[in-house]
Design a protein around this motif. Structure first.
Motif, PDB file in Angstrom:
ATOM      1  N   ARG A  47       0.818  -1.219   0.000  1.00 22.26           N
ATOM      2  CA  ARG A  47       0.000   0.000   0.000  1.00 22.26           C
ATOM      3  C   ARG A  47       0.849   1.263   0.000  1.00 22.26           C
ATOM      4  N   MET A  48       0.253   2.352  -0.432  1.00 21.47           N
ATOM      5  CA  MET A  48       0.818   3.696  -0.326  1.00 21.47           C
ATOM      6  C   MET A  48       2.177   3.843  -1.009  1.00 21.47           C
ATOM      7  N   LEU A  49       2.442   3.050  -2.034  1.00 23.08           N
ATOM      8  CA  LEU A  49       3.735   3.089  -2.710  1.00 23.08           C
ATOM      9  C   LEU A  49       3.979   4.432  -3.390  1.00 23.08           C
ATOM     10  N   PHE A  68       3.910   7.255  -2.107  1.00 24.58           N
ATOM     11  CA  PHE A  68       4.548   8.228  -1.221  1.00 24.58           C
ATOM     12  C   PHE A  68       6.000   7.882  -0.872  1.00 24.58           C
ATOM     13  N   LYS A  69       6.405   6.637  -1.125  1.00 26.49           N
ATOM     14  CA  LYS A  69       7.763   6.183  -0.804  1.00 26.49           C
ATOM     15  C   LYS A  69       8.101   6.504   0.656  1.00 26.49           C
ATOM     16  N   ASP A  70       9.221   7.192   0.904  1.00 24.75           N
ATOM     17  CA  ASP A  70       9.663   7.443   2.282  1.00 24.75           C
ATOM     18  C   ASP A  70       9.055   8.693   2.898  1.00 24.75           C
ATOM     19  N   ASN A  71       8.106   9.317   2.224  1.00 27.43           N
ATOM     20  CA  ASN A  71       7.483  10.528   2.763  1.00 27.43           C
ATOM     21  C   ASN A  71       6.360  10.223   3.744  1.00 27.43           C
ATOM     22  N   LEU A  72       6.011   8.960   3.870  1.00 27.30           N
ATOM     23  CA  LEU A  72       4.915   8.549   4.739  1.00 27.30           C
ATOM     24  C   LEU A  72       5.419   7.643   5.845  1.00 27.30           C
ATOM     25  N   ARG A  73       4.975   7.899   7.065  1.00 24.13           N
ATOM     26  CA  ARG A  73       5.202   7.001   8.200  1.00 24.13           C
ATOM     27  C   ARG A  73       3.861   6.836   8.892  1.00 24.13           C
ATOM     28  N   ALA A  74       3.339   5.615   8.897  1.00 24.03           N
ATOM     29  CA  ALA A  74       1.945   5.480   9.339  1.00 24.03           C
ATOM     30  C   ALA A  74       1.657   4.127   9.961  1.00 24.03           C
ATOM     31  N   MET A 121      -8.735   2.523  -0.622  1.00 23.73           N
ATOM     32  CA  MET A 121      -8.496   3.341  -1.805  1.00 23.73           C
ATOM     33  C   MET A 121      -8.799   4.808  -1.500  1.00 23.73           C
ATOM     34  N   LEU A 122      -9.885   5.053  -0.780  1.00 21.24           N
ATOM     35  CA  LEU A 122     -10.221   6.432  -0.416  1.00 21.24           C
ATOM     36  C   LEU A 122      -9.148   7.031   0.488  1.00 21.24           C
ATOM     37  N   GLU A 123      -8.646   6.256   1.437  1.00 24.80           N
ATOM     38  CA  GLU A 123      -7.567   6.746   2.310  1.00 24.80           C
ATOM     39  C   GLU A 123      -6.381   7.220   1.478  1.00 24.80           C
ATOM     40  N   GLU A 124      -6.026   6.445   0.472  1.00 31.01           N
ATOM     41  CA  GLU A 124      -4.874   6.830  -0.355  1.00 31.01           C
ATOM     42  C   GLU A 124      -5.147   8.106  -1.137  1.00 31.01           C
ATOM     43  N   TYR A 125      -6.330   8.249  -1.703  1.00 34.13           N
ATOM     44  CA  TYR A 125      -6.629   9.448  -2.490  1.00 34.13           C
ATOM     45  C   TYR A 125      -6.683  10.700  -1.621  1.00 34.13           C
ATOM     46  N   ILE A 126      -7.141  10.559  -0.387  1.00 32.91           N
ATOM     47  CA  ILE A 126      -7.124  11.693   0.540  1.00 32.91           C
ATOM     48  C   ILE A 126      -5.681  12.105   0.819  1.00 32.91           C
ATOM     49  N   LEU A 127      -4.827  11.123   1.083  1.00 34.72           N
ATOM     50  CA  LEU A 127      -3.428  11.431   1.386  1.00 34.72           C
ATOM     51  C   LEU A 127      -2.690  11.954   0.162  1.00 34.72           C
ATOM     52  N   ARG A 128      -3.073  11.531  -1.028  1.00 37.95           N
ATOM     53  CA  ARG A 128      -2.458  12.078  -2.245  1.00 37.95           C
ATOM     54  C   ARG A 128      -2.759  13.564  -2.376  1.00 37.95           C
TER      55      ARG A 128
END
Length: 453
Positions: A389-391, A393-399, A440-447
């Motif tokens: 998941r969340m690929l 964002f690479k290293d910009n995400l810590r969750a 999927m919605l979580e990812e689009y919000i974070l994008r």
């Protein structure tokens, strides 16, 4: 001067435009999803200022699922300290009696008990008069409040307590015999469990084995169903932790050829006239990574109770752990009056948190010493529960993620393209949509946060 003011005004306009664009994109992602807006809670805050940049139903109380671990673990580490070790120690007194002091170590294994007894033998302790177990580090409540009783065969939800051993799981092997004949079912270590073996050998199919247990009849009867074509092991939670632990301890005593035929009893370790024979230690940093990356429930519960015990200087319990947690919230300046915590892992739906509380907590954590190390242990895209998941964002995400029936959640830190870091929390409690739709919605919000804030 006019040129400077023009540039400043342009920067303000650009920032305002980007913020409006971010809000529009988040709202558009929600509108285009299959998830109902009133089931979503969101809070996004700038960690430098604590200012909220996006909110939606942010004060609604929802079960946070495993995102709760990021909250309870931080409080526990503050109490125990980053150098804490889970320790299981063997002592001898002047009356030639042995005391095994338990540490509720979630990483203790059968081989560790064997090591302790072998060290006792090496020190010429061959015929102890009595063997006692000091199990007072945590209480005897082995499951969390509100845990699903009908999910007790879930290997992700084993019991937990002072007698933690081998992950509190039974390793059961199912092996093929002759085609069409009953399969062979056996456990790795002896435990008084009866297998109702309905599994058959079928060389034409992939393994398809299920386990059933009726606790109203007996927790020590397992029904094994399905077909098997090649040997495979399965794990099911140990029904009785104390019984399993004592069986493995008896094995270790026999393997070390220590002559002892008496009972193994419970007794608190005396404060004098004893000396340390041997000990097994595992650093808490193992648990920190396991809890945050792999969402290990048993480790999370054990750490939370142990920390509670240290806080009250007594036996660990959920009540003590909650006191410890509330004190930590006051220490970092976060109001915890409106939330409810009943366990350390987030497994229970009786836990209730708001997105606003979560981001306030994350912002406060970012201000304390050692935060960068804690943040670095949180999984990034492609790690742990974020393995696939969340690929983007690479290293910009810590969750930290969380999933329960009908609930999907994610919380942590995101560094946007502008270089700013935001604390965020998204909780979705919607029974009508699939887990994949929620994620999927979580990812689009974070994008939207990543690209426009």
């Amino acid at each position: 001067m006019k040129k400077f003011l023009c540039i400043l005004g342009l920067m303000v306009f650009v920032n305002l435009f980007m913020t409006v664009h971010a809000v529009d994109n988040i709202n558009k992602a929600i509108a285009n999803s299959k998830v109902k807006k009133d089931t979503i809670s969101i809070s996004v805050k700038d960690i430098e200022t604590g200012k909220s940049v996006y909110e939606l139903n942010q004060n609604r109380l929802i079960s946070p699922a495993s995102t709760q671990k990021i909250v309870t673990l931080a409080a526990a580490i503050d109490t125990l300290g980053p150098t804490y070790n889970f320790e299981t120690s063997l002592y001898k007194n002047t009356n030639n009696e042995l005391f095994l002091k338990l540490g509720a170590d979630p990483y203790l294994r059968e081989k560790d008990l064997t090591s302790l007894m072998n060290q006792a033998k090496a020190k010429k302790i061959l015929e102890p008069k009595n063997i006692y177990i000091d199990d007072y580090i945590v209480d005897s409540v082995e499951w969390g409040e509100g845990w699903q009783w009908d999910d007790d065969l879930n290997s992700l939800m084993p019991k937990f307590g002072s007698y933690n051993l081998d992950g509190n799981l039974l390793y059961i092997f199912v092996a093929p015999t002759n085609n069409g004949a009953p399969a062979n079912v056996y456990s790795k270590f002896f435990y008084p469990v009866t297998f109702m073996n309905l599994a058959v050998t079928d060389e034409s199919k992939a393994n398809n084995i299920t386990f059933q247990r009726n606790n109203s009849i007996s927790p020590d009867i397992l029904t094994v169903k399905g077909s098997v074509s090649k040997i495979q092991y399965y794990t099911v939670p140990v029904p009785n932790l104390k019984r399993y632990f004592r069986l493995r301890l008896e094995d270790a005593i026999k393997d070390a050829k220590i002559e002892y035929y008496g009972k193994i009893s419970q007794k608190k370790l005396p404060s004098d006239n004893v000396y340390l024979v041997a000990s097994i230690k595992h650093p808490i940093k193992i648990a920190v990574g396991d809890i945050l990356k792999n969402s290990n429930n048993m480790a999370a519960e054990s750490v939370f109770k142990i920390a509670g015990g240290k806080y009250v200087n007594n036996t660990g319990s959920i009540a003590a752990a909650i006191k410890m947690f509330e004190a930590f919230c006051k220490k970092i300046g976060v109001n915890s009056d409106e939330i409810k915590i009943v366990d350390g892992s987030g497994v229970s739906k009786n836990n209730l948190m708001s997105a606003d509380f979560m981001t306030n907590y994350l912002v406060a954590l970012s201000q304390i010493p050692g935060f960068d190390l804690y943040k670095s242990i949180l999984p990034t895209a492609g790690e742990g529960t974020l393995a696939n998941r969340m690929l983007y964002f690479k290293d910009n995400l810590r969750a930290k993620t969380g999933t329960l029936a009908d609930i999907s959640a994610i919380t942590g830190y995101l560094t946007s393209k502008s270089g700013k870091t935001y604390a965020f929390d998204i909780m979705i409690n919607d029974a009508k949509t699939s887990p994949s739709d929620k994620k999927m919605l979580e990812e689009y919000i974070l994008r939207a946060v990543y690209n426009y804030y």
